[in-house]
Scaffold this motif. Structure first.
Motif, PDB file in Angstrom:
ATOM      1  N   CYS A 114      13.615  -6.086  -2.926  1.00 40.73           N
ATOM      2  CA  CYS A 114      12.605  -5.437  -2.097  1.00 40.73           C
ATOM      3  C   CYS A 114      13.071  -5.506  -0.651  1.00 40.73           C
ATOM      4  N   VAL A 115      13.097  -4.367  -0.005  1.00 36.27           N
ATOM      5  CA  VAL A 115      13.565  -4.273   1.380  1.00 36.27           C
ATOM      6  C   VAL A 115      12.366  -4.023   2.278  1.00 36.27           C
ATOM      7  N   GLY A 116      12.206  -4.862   3.279  1.00 33.92           N
ATOM      8  CA  GLY A 116      11.075  -4.716   4.187  1.00 33.92           C
ATOM      9  C   GLY A 116      11.139  -3.421   4.973  1.00 33.92           C
ATOM     10  N   PRO A 117       9.985  -2.909   5.403  1.00 34.53           N
ATOM     11  CA  PRO A 117       9.941  -1.656   6.162  1.00 34.53           C
ATOM     12  C   PRO A 117      10.791  -1.723   7.425  1.00 34.53           C
ATOM     13  N   ALA A 118      11.432  -0.612   7.770  1.00 35.81           N
ATOM     14  CA  ALA A 118      12.292  -0.575   8.947  1.00 35.81           C
ATOM     15  C   ALA A 118      11.515  -0.886  10.215  1.00 35.81           C
ATOM     16  N   ILE A 119      10.255  -0.482  10.261  1.00 38.62           N
ATOM     17  CA  ILE A 119       9.454  -0.691  11.469  1.00 38.62           C
ATOM     18  C   ILE A 119       9.276  -2.175  11.766  1.00 38.62           C
ATOM     19  N   VAL A 120       9.221  -3.002  10.714  1.00 37.96           N
ATOM     20  CA  VAL A 120       9.108  -4.459  10.902  1.00 37.96           C
ATOM     21  C   VAL A 120      10.373  -5.001  11.540  1.00 37.96           C
ATOM     22  N   PHE A 132      21.578  -1.239   6.933  1.00 32.78           N
ATOM     23  CA  PHE A 132      20.223  -1.645   7.311  1.00 32.78           C
ATOM     24  C   PHE A 132      20.219  -2.652   8.457  1.00 32.78           C
ATOM     25  N   GLY A 133      21.330  -3.338   8.642  1.00 36.00           N
ATOM     26  CA  GLY A 133      21.410  -4.390   9.639  1.00 36.00           C
ATOM     27  C   GLY A 133      21.207  -5.761   9.014  1.00 36.00           C
ATOM     28  N   GLU A 134      21.883  -6.769   9.552  1.00 40.31           N
ATOM     29  CA  GLU A 134      21.808  -8.118   8.979  1.00 40.31           C
ATOM     30  C   GLU A 134      20.439  -8.749   9.114  1.00 40.31           C
ATOM     31  N   ASP A 135      19.600  -8.238  10.033  1.00 43.50           N
ATOM     32  CA  ASP A 135      18.282  -8.833  10.257  1.00 43.50           C
ATOM     33  C   ASP A 135      17.170  -8.182   9.432  1.00 43.50           C
ATOM     34  N   ARG A 136      17.523  -7.171   8.649  1.00 47.97           N
ATOM     35  CA  ARG A 136      16.496  -6.516   7.805  1.00 47.97           C
ATOM     36  C   ARG A 136      15.995  -7.538   6.794  1.00 47.97           C
ATOM     37  N   LEU A 137      14.692  -7.599   6.605  1.00 43.45           N
ATOM     38  CA  LEU A 137      14.105  -8.586   5.703  1.00 43.45           C
ATOM     39  C   LEU A 137      14.195  -8.137   4.247  1.00 43.45           C
ATOM     40  N   ASP A 142       0.819  -1.212   0.000  1.00 41.61           N
ATOM     41  CA  ASP A 142       0.000   0.000   0.000  1.00 41.61           C
ATOM     42  C   ASP A 142       0.855   1.265   0.000  1.00 41.61           C
ATOM     43  N   ARG A 143       2.071   1.147   0.528  1.00 37.99           N
ATOM     44  CA  ARG A 143       3.008   2.266   0.541  1.00 37.99           C
ATOM     45  C   ARG A 143       4.402   1.719   0.255  1.00 37.99           C
ATOM     46  N   PHE A 144       5.030   2.237  -0.774  1.00 36.25           N
ATOM     47  CA  PHE A 144       6.377   1.783  -1.106  1.00 36.25           C
ATOM     48  C   PHE A 144       7.130   2.897  -1.822  1.00 36.25           C
ATOM     49  N   CYS A 145       8.462   2.789  -1.852  1.00 36.58           N
ATOM     50  CA  CYS A 145       9.258   3.773  -2.581  1.00 36.58           C
ATOM     51  C   CYS A 145      10.179   3.041  -3.556  1.00 36.58           C
ATOM     52  N   ASP A 205      15.960   4.061   7.805  1.00 38.44           N
ATOM     53  CA  ASP A 205      14.778   4.081   8.675  1.00 38.44           C
ATOM     54  C   ASP A 205      13.469   4.196   7.888  1.00 38.44           C
ATOM     55  N   GLU A 206      13.525   3.921   6.589  1.00 36.74           N
ATOM     56  CA  GLU A 206      12.334   4.013   5.735  1.00 36.74           C
ATOM     57  C   GLU A 206      11.269   3.016   6.197  1.00 36.74           C
TER      58      GLU A 206
END
Length: 250
Positions: free
Chosen positions: A236-242, A193-198, A145-148, A168-169
């Protein structure tokens, strides 16, 4: 002053109302994704502009398109745009722009020509069709629904700054990457982004060996260190909030 010069100075008497620019998407790998309308527009065009005439030749031949084709790419688009606009504005030519694959102007030449055409009030029409990032996004399982869309990151200058900006997107991020830079990019993502970013990494979309690899940055990097890195990639990089919520849960 000749007609071309007069037209470029916006004098109405020399303008031909039939001139038009079409942006025509072409398949990103599977010829069956070409639309009937795209084929018709290409057959009706007075001139086709191709990012690489050698790459487009088999496609045009396959669909029986025999129109005149000229090269229009990142190295000549500024110089050729003036003449192309003149052909549409003065001679009323119908011009179709195609890229090597996908939708023109999406990480491919096209933006500059569109802007120049609009500057002279020429009609511009983009047909719907193939583009790599949409199926990659939908396949990713990340919020749609929201992506960049970032396309290709800068190769050198500004690359680090861009990573820091995106770290932090909170929307899904979509990037394009070439095979020879993939592992380096995954290394950089681990840093910023960190190694755990999805991630969800798709390659060879619509082709026989289409593949999507999902997991953390570390997991995806480990996979591609032992598997072939071939084809064009959509990351595709998962949202930082996740990522933050996952870390808090741990």
């Amino acid at each position: 002053m000749n007609n071309a010069q007069t037209a470029m100075n916006h004098e109405p008497p020399t303008m031909n109302p039939t001139g038009k620019l079409y942006l025509v998407p072409t398949p990103i790998g599977n010829l069956e994704d070409m639309t009937f309308r795209a084929v018709r527009i290409l057959k009706e065009a007075d001139l086709i502009l191709a990012e690489d005439t050698r790459t487009s030749a088999p496609l045009l031949k396959h669909f029986g398109v025999n129109q005149r084709v000229l090269a229009h790419h990142q190295h000549n688009e500024h110089q050729s745009a003036t003449e192309i606009v003149r052909l549409m504005l003065v001679e009323g030519k119908q011009v179709a722009l195609i890229s090597d694959a996908g939708t023109p102007a999406i990480s491919d030449p096209g933006f500059y020509l569109v802007r120049e055409a609009l500057k002279y009030n020429l009609p511009v029409e983009c047909l719907p069709g193939a583009t790599a990032f949409v199926p990659a996004l939908v396949n990713s399982g990340f919020p749609t629904d929201r992506f960049c869309f970032e396309g290709f990151l800068p190769l050198k200058k500004g690359r680090q700054t861009r990573y820091k900006f995106l770290a932090d997107e909170e929307r899904t991020i979509i990037l394009y990457e070439s095979p020879h830079r993939l592992l380096k990019t995954l290394d950089e993502m681990a840093t910023y982004f960190g190694e755990d970013r999805l991630l969800s990494v798709s390659r060879e979309l619509t082709k026989l060996y289409e593949e999507t690899v999902r997991g953390t940055v570390a997991e995806v990097k480990a996979y591609y260190e032992t598997h072939p890195v071939k084809g064009e990639f959509v990351i595709c990089v998962g949202p930082a909030i996740v990522a933050k919520l996952k870390k808090n849960d741990e």
